[in-house]
Structure formats: structure tokens, C-alpha cells
Design a protein around this motif. Structure first.
Motif, PDB file in Angstrom:
ATOM      1  N   ASP A 113     -48.270 -38.935  46.301  1.00  0.00           N
ATOM      2  CA  ASP A 113     -49.312 -39.601  45.527  1.00  0.00           C
ATOM      3  C   ASP A 113     -50.506 -40.010  46.389  1.00  0.00           C
ATOM      4  N   GLU A 114     -50.344 -40.015  47.710  1.00  0.00           N
ATOM      5  CA  GLU A 114     -51.505 -40.322  48.546  1.00  0.00           C
ATOM      6  C   GLU A 114     -52.343 -39.062  48.713  1.00  0.00           C
ATOM      7  N   PRO A 115     -53.665 -39.220  48.804  1.00  0.00           N
ATOM      8  CA  PRO A 115     -54.514 -38.033  48.925  1.00  0.00           C
ATOM      9  C   PRO A 115     -54.450 -37.378  50.301  1.00  0.00           C
ATOM     10  N   SER A 175     -46.106 -60.235  62.100  1.00  0.00           N
ATOM     11  CA  SER A 175     -46.220 -60.651  63.495  1.00  0.00           C
ATOM     12  C   SER A 175     -47.137 -59.703  64.269  1.00  0.00           C
ATOM     13  N   GLU A 176     -47.032 -58.410  63.983  1.00  0.00           N
ATOM     14  CA  GLU A 176     -47.912 -57.458  64.681  1.00  0.00           C
ATOM     15  C   GLU A 176     -49.369 -57.677  64.278  1.00  0.00           C
ATOM     16  N   ILE A 177     -49.587 -58.000  63.023  1.00  0.00           N
ATOM     17  CA  ILE A 177     -50.960 -58.262  62.579  1.00  0.00           C
ATOM     18  C   ILE A 177     -51.507 -59.498  63.296  1.00  0.00           C
ATOM     19  N   PRO A 214     -48.947 -38.434  41.668  1.00  0.00           N
ATOM     20  CA  PRO A 214     -47.628 -39.076  41.648  1.00  0.00           C
ATOM     21  C   PRO A 214     -46.636 -38.326  40.756  1.00  0.00           C
ATOM     22  N   ALA A 215     -45.375 -38.386  41.155  1.00  0.00           N
ATOM     23  CA  ALA A 215     -44.311 -37.960  40.246  1.00  0.00           C
ATOM     24  C   ALA A 215     -44.062 -39.134  39.312  1.00  0.00           C
ATOM     25  N   THR A 216     -43.937 -38.850  38.018  1.00  0.00           N
ATOM     26  CA  THR A 216     -43.772 -39.950  37.073  1.00  0.00           C
ATOM     27  C   THR A 216     -42.387 -39.973  36.448  1.00  0.00           C
ATOM     28  N   TRP A 252     -38.701 -45.987  61.341  1.00  0.00           N
ATOM     29  CA  TRP A 252     -39.267 -44.664  61.588  1.00  0.00           C
ATOM     30  C   TRP A 252     -38.189 -43.661  62.013  1.00  0.00           C
ATOM     31  N   GLY A 253     -37.398 -44.044  63.011  1.00  0.00           N
ATOM     32  CA  GLY A 253     -36.403 -43.115  63.556  1.00  0.00           C
ATOM     33  C   GLY A 253     -35.364 -42.728  62.516  1.00  0.00           C
ATOM     34  N   ASN A 254     -35.001 -43.670  61.666  1.00  0.00           N
ATOM     35  CA  ASN A 254     -34.032 -43.371  60.621  1.00  0.00           C
ATOM     36  C   ASN A 254     -34.612 -42.371  59.631  1.00  0.00           C
ATOM     37  N   ALA A 255     -35.892 -42.535  59.301  1.00  0.00           N
ATOM     38  CA  ALA A 255     -36.515 -41.626  58.338  1.00  0.00           C
ATOM     39  C   ALA A 255     -36.441 -40.191  58.859  1.00  0.00           C
ATOM     40  N   VAL A 256     -36.720 -40.019  60.139  1.00  0.00           N
ATOM     41  CA  VAL A 256     -36.704 -38.672  60.714  1.00  0.00           C
ATOM     42  C   VAL A 256     -35.275 -38.111  60.732  1.00  0.00           C
ATOM     43  N   THR A 291     -39.636 -41.141  48.579  1.00  0.00           N
ATOM     44  CA  THR A 291     -40.816 -41.880  48.127  1.00  0.00           C
ATOM     45  C   THR A 291     -40.998 -43.215  48.843  1.00  0.00           C
ATOM     46  N   GLY A 292     -40.145 -43.542  49.795  1.00  0.00           N
ATOM     47  CA  GLY A 292     -40.398 -44.680  50.669  1.00  0.00           C
ATOM     48  C   GLY A 292     -40.614 -45.993  49.955  1.00  0.00           C
ATOM     49  N   THR A 293     -41.485 -46.793  50.533  1.00  0.00           N
ATOM     50  CA  THR A 293     -41.737 -48.131  49.993  1.00  0.00           C
ATOM     51  C   THR A 293     -43.235 -48.371  49.931  1.00  0.00           C
ATOM     52  N   ARG A 294     -43.619 -49.446  49.274  1.00  0.00           N
ATOM     53  CA  ARG A 294     -45.013 -49.885  49.294  1.00  0.00           C
ATOM     54  C   ARG A 294     -45.021 -51.364  49.649  1.00  0.00           C
ATOM     55  N   VAL A 313     -40.283 -34.970  46.897  1.00  0.00           N
ATOM     56  CA  VAL A 313     -41.211 -35.954  46.333  1.00  0.00           C
ATOM     57  C   VAL A 313     -41.395 -37.074  47.360  1.00  0.00           C
ATOM     58  N   GLY A 314     -42.648 -37.295  47.755  1.00  0.00           N
ATOM     59  CA  GLY A 314     -42.964 -38.232  48.837  1.00  0.00           C
ATOM     60  C   GLY A 314     -43.354 -37.395  50.042  1.00  0.00           C
ATOM     61  N   ALA A 315     -44.657 -37.343  50.337  1.00  0.00           N
ATOM     62  CA  ALA A 315     -45.140 -36.451  51.395  1.00  0.00           C
ATOM     63  C   ALA A 315     -45.590 -37.279  52.582  1.00  0.00           C
ATOM     64  N   SER A 316     -44.632 -38.016  53.152  1.00  0.00           N
ATOM     65  CA  SER A 316     -44.949 -38.801  54.340  1.00  0.00           C
ATOM     66  C   SER A 316     -43.973 -38.391  55.432  1.00  0.00           C
ATOM     67  N   LEU A 317     -43.566 -39.342  56.250  1.00  0.00           N
ATOM     68  CA  LEU A 317     -42.724 -38.998  57.401  1.00  0.00           C
ATOM     69  C   LEU A 317     -41.448 -38.254  57.004  1.00  0.00           C
ATOM     70  N   TRP A 359     -38.455 -50.251  66.832  1.00  0.00           N
ATOM     71  CA  TRP A 359     -39.257 -50.871  67.891  1.00  0.00           C
ATOM     72  C   TRP A 359     -40.444 -51.592  67.284  1.00  0.00           C
ATOM     73  N   SER A 360     -40.997 -52.490  68.067  1.00  0.00           N
ATOM     74  CA  SER A 360     -42.208 -53.182  67.637  1.00  0.00           C
ATOM     75  C   SER A 360     -42.959 -53.577  68.895  1.00  0.00           C
ATOM     76  N   SER A 361     -44.282 -53.537  68.842  1.00  0.00           N
ATOM     77  CA  SER A 361     -44.997 -54.091  69.989  1.00  0.00           C
ATOM     78  C   SER A 361     -45.889 -55.201  69.494  1.00  0.00           C
ATOM     79  N   ASP A 417     -48.877 -41.174  60.219  1.00  0.00           N
ATOM     80  CA  ASP A 417     -47.915 -42.058  60.841  1.00  0.00           C
ATOM     81  C   ASP A 417     -48.291 -43.508  60.568  1.00  0.00           C
ATOM     82  N   ARG A 418     -47.317 -44.325  60.166  1.00  0.00           N
ATOM     83  CA  ARG A 418     -47.667 -45.711  59.837  1.00  0.00           C
ATOM     84  C   ARG A 418     -47.605 -46.694  61.014  1.00  0.00           C
ATOM     85  N   PRO A 419     -46.647 -46.556  61.964  1.00  0.00           N
ATOM     86  CA  PRO A 419     -46.574 -47.580  63.012  1.00  0.00           C
ATOM     87  C   PRO A 419     -47.904 -47.906  63.702  1.00  0.00           C
ATOM     88  N   PRO A 420     -48.774 -46.936  63.981  1.00  0.00           N
ATOM     89  CA  PRO A 420     -50.030 -47.308  64.647  1.00  0.00           C
ATOM     90  C   PRO A 420     -50.939 -48.177  63.766  1.00  0.00           C
TER      91      PRO A 420
HETATM   92  C1  LIG Z   1     -47.831 -51.106  59.256  1.00  0.00           C
HETATM   93  C2  LIG Z   1     -46.494 -50.502  59.539  1.00  0.00           C
HETATM   94  C3  LIG Z   1     -45.976 -50.533  60.837  1.00  0.00           C
HETATM   95  C4  LIG Z   1     -44.732 -49.972  61.102  1.00  0.00           C
HETATM   96  N1  LIG Z   1     -44.240 -50.029  62.391  1.00  0.00           N
HETATM   97  C5  LIG Z   1     -43.025 -49.511  62.660  1.00  0.00           C
HETATM   98  C6  LIG Z   1     -42.514 -49.572  63.972  1.00  0.00           C
HETATM   99  O1  LIG Z   1     -43.146 -50.092  64.898  1.00  0.00           O
HETATM  100  N2  LIG Z   1     -41.281 -49.039  64.210  1.00  0.00           N
HETATM  101  C7  LIG Z   1     -40.536 -48.457  63.214  1.00  0.00           C
HETATM  102  O2  LIG Z   1     -39.412 -48.001  63.476  1.00  0.00           O
HETATM  103  N3  LIG Z   1     -41.006 -48.378  61.948  1.00  0.00           N
HETATM  104  C8  LIG Z   1     -42.232 -48.903  61.649  1.00  0.00           C
HETATM  105  N4  LIG Z   1     -42.712 -48.836  60.364  1.00  0.00           N
HETATM  106  C9  LIG Z   1     -41.868 -48.241  59.328  1.00  0.00           C
HETATM  107  C10 LIG Z   1     -42.068 -46.730  59.199  1.00  0.00           C
HETATM  108  O3  LIG Z   1     -43.416 -46.404  59.102  1.00  0.00           O
HETATM  109  C11 LIG Z   1     -41.310 -46.242  57.979  1.00  0.00           C
HETATM  110  O4  LIG Z   1     -39.944 -46.376  58.267  1.00  0.00           O
HETATM  111  C12 LIG Z   1     -41.608 -44.795  57.617  1.00  0.00           C
HETATM  112  O5  LIG Z   1     -42.935 -44.654  57.222  1.00  0.00           O
HETATM  113  C13 LIG Z   1     -40.696 -44.328  56.486  1.00  0.00           C
HETATM  114  O6  LIG Z   1     -41.057 -43.055  56.067  1.00  0.00           O
HETATM  115  P1  LIG Z   1     -40.743 -42.528  54.597  1.00  0.00           P
HETATM  116  O7  LIG Z   1     -41.298 -41.144  54.573  1.00  0.00           O
HETATM  117  O8  LIG Z   1     -39.339 -42.761  54.264  1.00  0.00           O
HETATM  118  O9  LIG Z   1     -41.551 -43.479  53.630  1.00  0.00           O
HETATM  119  P2  LIG Z   1     -43.103 -43.731  53.453  1.00  0.00           P
HETATM  120  O10 LIG Z   1     -43.798 -43.598  54.754  1.00  0.00           O
HETATM  121  O11 LIG Z   1     -43.226 -44.990  52.709  1.00  0.00           O
HETATM  122  O12 LIG Z   1     -43.582 -42.513  52.556  1.00  0.00           O
HETATM  123  C14 LIG Z   1     -43.326 -42.373  51.209  1.00  0.00           C
HETATM  124  C15 LIG Z   1     -44.452 -41.583  50.583  1.00  0.00           C
HETATM  125  O13 LIG Z   1     -44.132 -41.290  49.241  1.00  0.00           O
HETATM  126  C16 LIG Z   1     -45.250 -41.581  48.420  1.00  0.00           C
HETATM  127  N5  LIG Z   1     -44.802 -41.852  47.053  1.00  0.00           N
HETATM  128  C17 LIG Z   1     -44.253 -42.985  46.589  1.00  0.00           C
HETATM  129  N6  LIG Z   1     -43.966 -42.871  45.271  1.00  0.00           N
HETATM  130  C18 LIG Z   1     -44.347 -41.627  44.908  1.00  0.00           C
HETATM  131  C19 LIG Z   1     -44.299 -40.904  43.687  1.00  0.00           C
HETATM  132  N7  LIG Z   1     -43.783 -41.426  42.568  1.00  0.00           N
HETATM  133  N8  LIG Z   1     -44.789 -39.650  43.665  1.00  0.00           N
HETATM  134  C20 LIG Z   1     -45.303 -39.093  44.799  1.00  0.00           C
HETATM  135  N9  LIG Z   1     -45.350 -39.726  45.969  1.00  0.00           N
HETATM  136  C21 LIG Z   1     -44.874 -40.981  46.030  1.00  0.00           C
HETATM  137  C22 LIG Z   1     -45.868 -42.768  49.110  1.00  0.00           C
HETATM  138  O14 LIG Z   1     -47.190 -42.987  48.718  1.00  0.00           O
HETATM  139  C23 LIG Z   1     -45.759 -42.344  50.563  1.00  0.00           C
HETATM  140  O15 LIG Z   1     -46.814 -41.500  50.932  1.00  0.00           O
HETATM  141  C24 LIG Z   1     -43.977 -49.378  60.064  1.00  0.00           C
HETATM  142  C25 LIG Z   1     -44.496 -49.337  58.761  1.00  0.00           C
HETATM  143  C26 LIG Z   1     -45.742 -49.890  58.494  1.00  0.00           C
HETATM  144  C27 LIG Z   1     -46.283 -49.847  57.102  1.00  0.00           C
END
Ligand SMILES: Cc1cc2nc3c(=O)[nH]c(=O)nc-3n(C[C@H](O)[C@H](O)[C@H](O)COP(=O)(O)OP(=O)(O)OC[C@H]3O[C@@H](n4cnc5c(N)ncnc54)[C@H](O)[C@@H]3O)c2cc1C
Ligand code: HEM
Lengths: 454, 409
Positions: free
Chosen positions: A40-42, A161-163, A82-84, A307-311, A110-113, A13-17, A338-340, A47-50
Motif C-alpha cells: 500500500d505504500e507508493p 527513546s531513539e527519537i 492496499p489489499a482489502t 528486523w532480523g526476525n522479519a528477514v 503486512t507488518g504493523t503501523r 501482500v506487504g512489500a517491505s522488508l 538492536w538499538s542505538s 529500511d525502517r531502522p535508519p
Molecule cells: C522507526 C523505526 C526504527 C526501527 N529500528 C529498529 C532497530 O533498530 N532494530 C530492529 O531490529 N528493528 C527496528 N525496527 C523494526 C523493523 O523495521 C521491523 O521489524 C521491520 O520493518 C518489519 O518488517 P515487515 O516487512 O514485517 O513489516 P513492515 O516493515 O511494517 O512492512 C509491512 C508493509 O506492508 C504494508 N501493508 C500493510 N497493510 C497492507 C495492505 N492491506 N495491503 C498492502 N500492503 C499493506 C505496509 O504499508 C508496509 O509497507 C524499527 C522500526 C521503525 C518503524
């Protein structure tokens, strides 16, 4: 299949990194059963860092940030759903579309928002943004293209700060408001915070520290500005709320798992604890939503937004999901980030907030190149480099071997600086929260109860 | 087993040139070996890697304690090039040069050379004609890198021959022959270095007046965030680029052909499947590295290495070629395996001084070996081991005579 990987069904559950990398690692590890990814995202994983770097600058398109897939997955994708809920007894994940997905093993990723602006009325004004998703970035970049008169950034953590950096690079006027004493202070302490203050000012940011935004003003539903706690008014047609992240754990409420605002707690092998601290054997967690014990930090639970921890954690979780007990391995990676921003490359290893002292071991703030080394009770616990990333490996080794702090002098570019207090603030005084939470207790502070709202 | 104190003497002895690897194995047994002259040899992977990332280890020849100073390394009047400097100067100069060589500012310079490189390699191979016997060093490996780096910097084709002669003379001066009076060669080397510096300085002046799109024009004209290279800095930096990429690449190509011909299965596999080439080049850098050891490091404080304290100011010699065969790091380290997966070798060094020209060297070697593999039908080594150059540092064959069936494409 090696070990005794369940022949059956794995749900992620959570289809990101973290979700994607775990799924790939499951297949790499020989899992041949049914694999389902729920997100839950379409969009497919991206990748979020860019988003706060190239995309914000208009150099990269938001839809060009898709995560490269490392291998064919042969998985079922449920995107935009979304998973509920979760039924741990029946071993089912409940989806918003009514489907119940049975599993033998579950991975929570499911990461963070983005933490929203606390006043819903003000948050709804046209011109208000947060930055977490590719859609957020696309909309924000479009509005920056249109040339706003001033951008207000609320919160000066890494994202804020990056913004601010991206806006300055585009030549836009920027005001940054931060409740703490300096930008980045929450993650990196006072020394680097002071450096970041200089840096932002040198790049023409109108930086206001030690104040908060008390209200946002609008006209005809459009944002016009903000009122600060010191009474000042800022005119701005765009405001980006960068107040840190909220962990996506609501869907786990009532399941009896140790899941809450600080994340989902697990053991060193990514197995989730229940609320009594008893480890489950079929539910795992990885990425930004996880809290895990780390031996280098006295086994306190860490929650990282890295990012690196997630992987790395996804790979460990996947391995353990399909391995027998003795073949399981711990997630021990030293945190790294890291941050730039403002033309500089900032990298961190270890946990800078887990410190009582800091010393500039190489370079100097004046040069805009430095290595800051952090210590806690006489041992090295973290290091931050500014345009000096090639030395990180050395300091990582010092952290891993609990080398004495301050480190031995001798570097050619050590200017004799003395250690000073690291000055890590109580997270409650920050606008945005640090990107590392030591969620047990901070060494010099009382345990934080709950993190603040705006 | 002889005393570990004499290891360096035995390694540098010309008799060891063809096969120094048993001595490297002996060195690894000791980890860190103090030598009779007070220098320290390090041969295990983890220790070398750690030292290459240790900010207390200097590359600056001035850091040596008095008895260990090398007069050749300290030229009067000219700045030391960045390979012999520490942070922050090293960092500044390397960055200024990198702006015009690689990413992020100049991501295309090396790639853009690919077509040209293939043409140069093909031309050299065309020069084989119908000859049945070739010297892969003189006929191919030797002329290639100089031609390429001259093209990159912007040395006009008519001057390449002259630059080549200077470069050879400089490298000959680095050569290390215990029983010969080094003075004449050293002097010739210094003169060649100075002449090359003057020549490149003048060329840069010309490019300042009339810029073209080569690297020298970019170095001479750019005002980046860190300012511009001074004229002496520009001179020593461009000389460094010419020298550092010369014999190293020659040796990688010739060690490469030698190794492949000693392993006919790998040779055929690679000829049949060119996608294996990048991995094969990495394995060659591990198995027969052109830079066998780094003789120029000095600790700036007393430091502990593998349980031994190396005093501040002592010569610290990092034997990359020994680390590359460390069984604690590489499985089956003495096996040549072009499909090896986990291959973080030390062939290009590591840390802040890691090879500046690595992307170029990799591309040159891939193209060179691909060309030779296609052109050499039924190749045979005529002398094995071949005659080696004198240098124990930049180790490689002086000649590599092979026989072949003429033709082949
Ligand atoms: C703008 C930005 C810049 C960043 N820059 C850096 C950087 O320079 N260096 C660095 O190390 N890290 C950076 N990060 C952090 C990095 O992107 C995160 O550590 C990484 O995305 C974590 O991955 P994740 O898969 O754990 O969580 P997420 O990427 O948050 O993915 C979780 C996914 O689960 C989905 N989800 C949530 N709840 C539900 C549910 N109930 N049912 C189904 N799906 C759900 C979410 O929508 C999301 O798609 C940055 C993050 C952002 C937002
Ligand atoms: C196969 C070919 C090559 C090999 C094996 C090689 C190897 C090395 C090694 C081991 C170092 C580290 C030196 C140290 O740490 O003291 C180095 C540095 C260097 N190399 Fe190479 N090299 C090769 C080709 C090239 C080429 C083609 C160029 C030029 C474009 C080049 C330019 C440099 C420079 C400038 C340095 C100094 C870097 C610094 O001090 O920061 N090299 N090389």
C-alpha cells in the motif's frame, strides 16, 4: 523446481522488508512461476531502522533508505494499492482498485503501523507526528531542522527513546512522557530501565515517568503543548506519538484466519492457522505481523518487531512455500534486536520479558558498558548488551542450550552483582507496549486481554 | 598413534613445520587434549569458536597459575598491550586505537592507502629486474608490510629501515626453539621492543607539537569520549600495531604464493579473473593461516570444553589451523578452493580480540598477490617444501625460491 513448488502463482501482500526478502528467497529457491508483490505504500521497499536514527538527525535522506535488492526478481509490483480482503476458498486477494489476484500460495507480510493518538481532533493538530514510514521521517526531520522550541515524545520504548536521543543530539529541548516507571522497561525490565533513566537524564532529556498525557492543546490548529495526568503543563510545538505498533490485520477480518490485534498466528513453519487452530497449507505469514510458537519459550506464540526476525522468517516462509512437507523447516531463530541511542549500542538476544530474574554478568551501569543476563525458573532466556555486543554470541549459546541461570561467574569484568527480580511490567501499564509480545501468557502475569490505547 | 599428551611437543618440533596438518587431524580426534605439562590443546572448530567468545577465558598473562607464567610476557615497568588484556581495559584501549584506524570514526584510513600500497608493491616488483631466480620472501613479502604500517603510523621514510630491524628482532624473540637457550634472543627482543617504544614515543611527542595527518598524530592528539592514551599506553600500542601486522602478513603473502604455485589451476584462474581475489585471500587464511595457534589463553574459572574440565589458570592453546580444517565445519576441508562460499575461518581469530588489522591485512595481501601474479610468468618452485621459519605459531617459509621467465606484467 526442487520439491513440488507450485508452478503457478504466488502473491505476497506487504512489500517491505519481509515481503521483499521472501520474494528473493522464492526465486533463489527455484520458484519460476508468477510472482506478485502488493504494497500500500507508493515507494519501493525501504529500511525502517535508519528512520529514527540517521534520517532523524538529518545525516541520511529518507529517500536514500531503499532496501538493496539481492537479485533480479522478475515480479509484478502493485505499489500504492492496499489489499482489502481475502477469499480463502476462491484463493483470491482483493485489492482496493478492484482487481482480484488469484494465488496458489499467499504470503502475508503486512507488518504493523504506528499506533495513532487516540483523540482524532488532537491528532490532527499541526505539529503532531508518528514515525513508521519514510514519509513520516522526512516530514519530522524537516520540522526538526526548523528548530522547534521543545519536542514532546509520548512513550519511551525503543522508538521514543531513539527519537529523544536524536533530538538531543540536534541540541533540541525534549520532554519524554512515559506511563511506565522507566524508559525501555517494557522490553528490557527494571534493571536496564533504571540505567536508561539515568542515561536520558544525563543527556538532558526532561523525562517524566509514571505519568500520561491527558490532553494536547492547540491554537489556530497548531500544537502548543500538553497537559499531564499529574496536572503539569508542557509547552511544545512538536509532539511525536511513540505508543507502539498496531498490526495490519484488518484486511483479513471475516476470512476465518487466526488474525486479530495480536497478529496472525502460524505454526513453526510459518503456515497460518484458521480460527479453530487448524493449519492452512497455502497461506503463510512472516515479519512483524506474525505470531509464531517458539520452542525456547515453551512454544508460546511470540510476536516480534525485529528486523532480523522479519528477514529470517521471510526466508523460512519462502522455503516452505515451495517445499514438500518433509523438506519444510521450522523458524527457530533466537530473537535478536538492536538499538542505538544516546551514543550507546544496545543489543538483545532472546526474550528479556520472558524472565523472572536478571543479573549484570559483565561491566556495570556506571561504565555504560554492560551485559545483563535474564533467567526464567533457573535457565538463561535472554541477554542484553550495552556497548558489549561482541559477547552476545556466548550468551546466545547459553540461551539455545537452556544453560542454568545465573550463568557461571568468571568473566574478567564481572563485579560480583547478585541476581535481582527482572521486574518486567504488565504490558498494560506501559505507554507503548514492548517490542516483543509473548502473546500466550507472560510467565508471571495473567494473560493480557487486549493492549491499551494511549 | 602416539599419546595425545605429546601432541604439543610433536607440533612444535621443527620437523613438523612443513606439514603439521596430520597432527592437527590427530588433535581433532581428541577434541581437547591435555598435555604432559598441564596445558590443554583445543583443535575443533566449534570448541575454539565458543572459547573465543567466552568471557571466562582471559588473554591476560597474569591469569596463568604460577608454574605456567611466561616471564617474557610480563615486562617490568611497561603496561601490557591490549592483545594481552581483558575487558574492560582491553576494550578501552582497543577502542582508543580503533578511533583512528577504522569505522565508524575513521572509515577512510585503510582505503586511502590503496594507491600507495599498489605503488610500493610495484616498486618492489620492479626490483626483480631481469633476475630469473627470486626469493619471494626476501625480495617481496618481507619488506612490504613494514613499509605499509610505517606509512600508516607516520614513521618517516628514512627511519623505516631501523624500525624493520627492531621488528625482526622482536619477532625473533617470540620464536620458539625447544633445544636452544632462549635467553639471549629474549633479551635482544625485549631491548628492541623498548627501543622501538622509545622511538615511537618521541615521534609522538613531535606530532603533539606539530600534528600531521597520520595515525600517530591522531593517537597523540585526540581527546575522545574515553580520554587519551597515556604516553606508555601509546608506546606499547604503536609497538603492538607494528609487530602484530608484520610477520603475519609476510607469511600470508608467502604461504599464499606457495599454495597457489602448488595449485596451478587456481593460480591461472585467479590471474585470469581478479574478482576472485578476495575469496582466494579468505581461503588462504583458512587453508594456511599465518597464526597457527593462540598460545596465550587462560580460563578464569574451571570450564568445561568438549566434555573435559579445564582447570582455572591452565594454559589453553587454541589451534586455529586445526579448527580451519575441521570436517564438521567445512566440507572437504583439505581441499584448497578459492571459490569456497561458506568460509567463516578462524585465521583472524574471533570475538573481542579478533584481528584489529584485518582490513589492512586483506588489502595488503590482495595487492601483493595481484602484483606477483601479474609479474610471474611461468613460475616454478625451486624447493618444495621450502625452508620454514622456526616458529610453529607464526608459521611460514623463511625463503621461497622460485624461477620464472623474466619480463611479465
Ligand atoms: C522507526 C523505526 C526504527 C526501527 N529500528 C529498529 C532497530 O533498530 N532494530 C530492529 O531490529 N528493528 C527496528 N525496527 C523494526 C523493523 O523495521 C521491523 O521489524 C521491520 O520493518 C518489519 O518488517 P515487515 O516487512 O514485517 O513489516 P513492515 O516493515 O511494517 O512492512 C509491512 C508493509 O506492508 C504494508 N501493508 C500493510 N497493510 C497492507 C495492505 N492491506 N495491503 C498492502 N500492503 C499493506 C505496509 O504499508 C508496509 O509497507 C524499527 C522500526 C521503525 C518503524
Ligand atoms: C594476514 C595478516 C594477519 C593475520 C593472519 C592476523 C591474525 C591475528 C589473529 C589471529 C589475532 C587474534 C589474537 C588473539 O586472539 O589473541 C590478531 C590480533 C591482532 N592483530 Fe592481526 N593479523 C594480521 C595482520 C595484522 C595487521 C596488518 C595488523 C596491524 C594493523 C594487526 C594487528 C592486530 C592487533 C592489534 C591484534 C590484537 C587485537 C586485540 O587483542 O584486540 N594484525 N591478528
Amino acid at each position: 523446481m526442487p520439491g513440488d513448488a507450485p508452478g503457478g502463482r504466488i502473491v505476497v501482500v506487504g512489500a517491505s522488508l519481509a515481503g521483499l526478502r521472501a520474494a528473493e528467497a522464492l526465486r533463489d529457491g527455484g520458484f519460476t512461476g508468477e510472482l506478485t508483490l502488493v504494497g500500500d505504500e507508493p515507494d519501493p521497499p525501504y529500511d525502517r531502522p535508519p528512520l529514527s536514527k540517521g534520517v532523524l538527525l538529518g545525516r541520511t535522506r529518507a529517500d536514500a533508505c531503499g532496501l538493496p535488492s539481492r537479485r533480479p526478481l522478475d515480479a509484478r509490483w502493485k505499489l500504492g494499492v492496499p489489499a482489502t480482503g481475502l477469499d480463502p476458498l476462491a484463493k483470491q486477494v482483493l485489492l482496493a482498485d478492484g482487481e482480484r489476484l488469484g494465488f496458489d500460495r499467499l504470503l502475508i507480510a503486512t507488518g504493523t503501523r504506528a499506533r495513532p493518538w487516540p483523540d482524532p481532533g488532537e491528532a490532527a493538530l499541526d505539529g503532531m507526528f508518528t514515525l513508521r514510514t519514510s514519509r513520516d521521517a522526512e516530514r519530522l526531520a524537516e520540522r526538526l531542522d526548523a528548530g522547534p522550541r521543545r519536542v514532546l515524545v509520548i512513550g519511551a520504548g525503543f522508538t521514543g527513546s531513539e527519537i529523544a536521543s536524536g533530538c538531543r543530539e540536534r541540541g533540541l529541548a525534549v520532554t519524554v512522557v512515559e506511563r511506565g516507571r522507566a524508559p525501555l522497561i517494557g522490553a528490557l525490565g527494571g534493571t536496564v530501565g533504571a540505567f536508561a533513566t539515568e542515561l536520558q537524564r544525563a543527556h538532558g532529556v526532561d523525562l517524566r515517568c509514571g505519568v500520561t498525557v491527558t490532553s494536547l492543546t492547540g491554537h489556530d490548529g497548531r500544537l502548543t503543548g500538553a497537559v499531564l495526568s499529574d496536572g503539569e503543563r508542557i509547552d511544545a510545538d512538536i509532539a511525536v506519538v511513540a505508543l507502539g505498533a498496531v498490526r495490519n490485520t484488518e484486511w483479513l477480518a471475516g476470512t476465518g484466519l487466526a488474525a486479530g490485534p495480536r497478529g496472525v498466528a502460524c505454526d513453526a513453519g510459518c503456515r497460518v492457522f484458521d480460527m479453530y487452530g487448524i493449519v492452512t497449507d497455502d497461506i503463510f505469514v512472516a515479519g512483524d505481523v506474525a505470531r509464531f510458537p517458539h520452542p525456547l519459550y515453551e512454544y508460546q506464540l511470540l510476536a516480534l518487531e525485529h528486523w532480523g526476525n522479519a528477514v529470517a522468517q521471510a526466508e523460512t516462509a519462502a522455503h516452505n512455500m515451495i517445499s514438500r512437507g518433509p523438506d519444510r523447516r521450522p523458524h527457530l531463530t533466537v530473537p535478536a534486536f538492536w538499538s542505538s541511542q544516546f551514543g550507546l549500542n544496545i543489543k538483545s538476544v532472546g526474550v528479556p520479558t520472558f524472565s523472572d530474574q536478571v543479573v549484570i554478568a559483565q561491566g556495570s551501569p556506571g561504565e555504560r558498558r554492560l551485559v545483563a543476563v535474564y533467567g526464567y525458573r533457573g535457565r538463561v532466556t535472554a541477554a542484553v548488551t550495552v556497548n558489549r555486543a561482541k559477547w552476545l554470541e556466548y550468551y546466545q549459546h547459553l540461551i539455545e542450550t537452556a544453560a542454568p541461570f545465573p550463568p557461571d561467574p568468571g568473566a574478567a569484568d564481572f563485579d560480583g552483582s547478585e541476581p535481582v527480580p527482572s521486574d518486567v511490567p504488565d504490558p498494560r501499564v506501559l505507554s507503548h507496549g514492548p517490542t516483543v509480545y509473548v502473546t500466550g501468557h507472560l510467565p508471571l502475569l495473567r494473560p493480557p486481554s487486549r493492549r491499551p490505547g494511549g | 598413534m602416539s599419546s595425545p599428551e605429546t601432541l604439543f611437543r610433536r607440533i612444535t618440533d621443527y620437523a613438523s613445520r612443513a606439514d603439521p596438518y596430520p597432527l592437527y587431524a590427530e588433535l581433532r580426534e581428541h577434541g581437547v587434549a591435555r598435555q604432559e605439562d598441564g596445558s590443554y590443546l583445543v583443535g575443533t572448530y566449534d570448541e575454539i569458536a565458543a572459547l573465543l567468545h567466552d568471557p571466562r577465558v582471559s588473554s591476560d598473562p597474569h591469569s596463568r597459575a604460577e608454574p605456567f607464567r611466561d616471564p617474557l610476557a610480563l615486562q617490568e615497568g611497561m603496561p601490557v598491550s591490549f592483545i594481552g588484556q581483558d575487558d574492560p581495559e582491553h576494550d578501552r584501549l582497543r577502542r582508543l586505537a580503533m578511533r583512528h584506524f577504522g569505522p565508524p570514526h575513521t572509515p577512510r584510513r585503510v582505503d586511502a592507502l590503496q594507491g600507495e600500497l599498489v605503488r610500493i608493491a610495484e616498486e618492489l616488483a620492479d626490483g626483480f629486474g631481469d633476475k630469473e631466480r627470486l626469493d619471494l620472501v626476501d625480495d617481496f613479502a618481507f619488506p612490504l608490510p613494514v613499509t605499509v604500517i610505517c606509512r600508516l603510523l607516520g614513521v618517516p621514510p628514512g627511519d623505516v629501515q631501523q624500525v624493520h630491524v627492531w621488528a625482526d628482532t622482536v619477532v625473533a624473540g617470540l620464536d620458539f626453539t625447544p633445544d636452544e637457550d632462549p635467553e639471549p634472543r629474549r633479551r635482544a627482543s625485549l631491548e628492541a621492543r623498548a627501543a622501538m617504544g622509545r622511538y615511537l614515543g618521541e615521534l609522538a611527542e613531535e606530532r603533539r607539537r606539530r600534528p600531521t595527518d597520520d595515525m600517530l598524530s591522531a593517537l597523540a592528539n585526540d581527546d575522545g569520549p574515553d580520554g587519551r592514551l597515556t604516553q606508555p599506553e601509546l608506546m606499547v600500542t604503536s609497538v603492538l600495531l607494528l609487530i602484530a601486522g608484520h610477520e603475519t602478513t609476510v607469511n600470508l603473502i608467502s604461504n599464499g604464493m606457495l599454495t597457489l604455485m602448488r595449485h596451478p589451476e587456481a593460480f591461472e584462474k585467479l590471474r585470469a579473473d581478479p574478482t576472485l581475489m578476495p575469496g582466494a585471500v579468505e581461503e588462504l587464511l583458512r587453508y594456511e593461516p599465518p597464526v597457527q595457534f593462540l598460545p596465550q589463553r587462560t580460563p578464569l574459572a574451571d570450564i568445561e570444553v568438549g566434555g573435559v574440565t579445564v582447570p582455572k589458570g591452565s594454559p589453553l592453546i587454541l589451534v586455529l589451523a586445526a579448527g580451519n580444517r575441521d570436517p564438521r565445519r567445512f566440507t572437504d576441508p583439505d581441499r584448497f578452493d578459492i571459490t569456497r562460499q561458506d568460509n567463516q575461518h578462524l585465521g583472524f581469530g574471533s570475538g573481542v580480540h579478533n584481528c584489529f588489522g584485518a582490513p589492512l591485512a586483506r588489502m595488503e595481501t590482495r595487492v601483493a598477490l595481484t602484483t606477483l601474479l601479474a609479474r610471474l610468468v611461468g613460475p616454478r618452485l625451486l624447493q618444495d617444501p621450502p625452508e620454514y621459519r622456526r616458529s610453529p605459531v607464526l608459521r611460514g617459509p623463511r625463503h621461497l625460491p622460485v624461477a620464472r621467465t623474466p619480463g611479465g606484467r
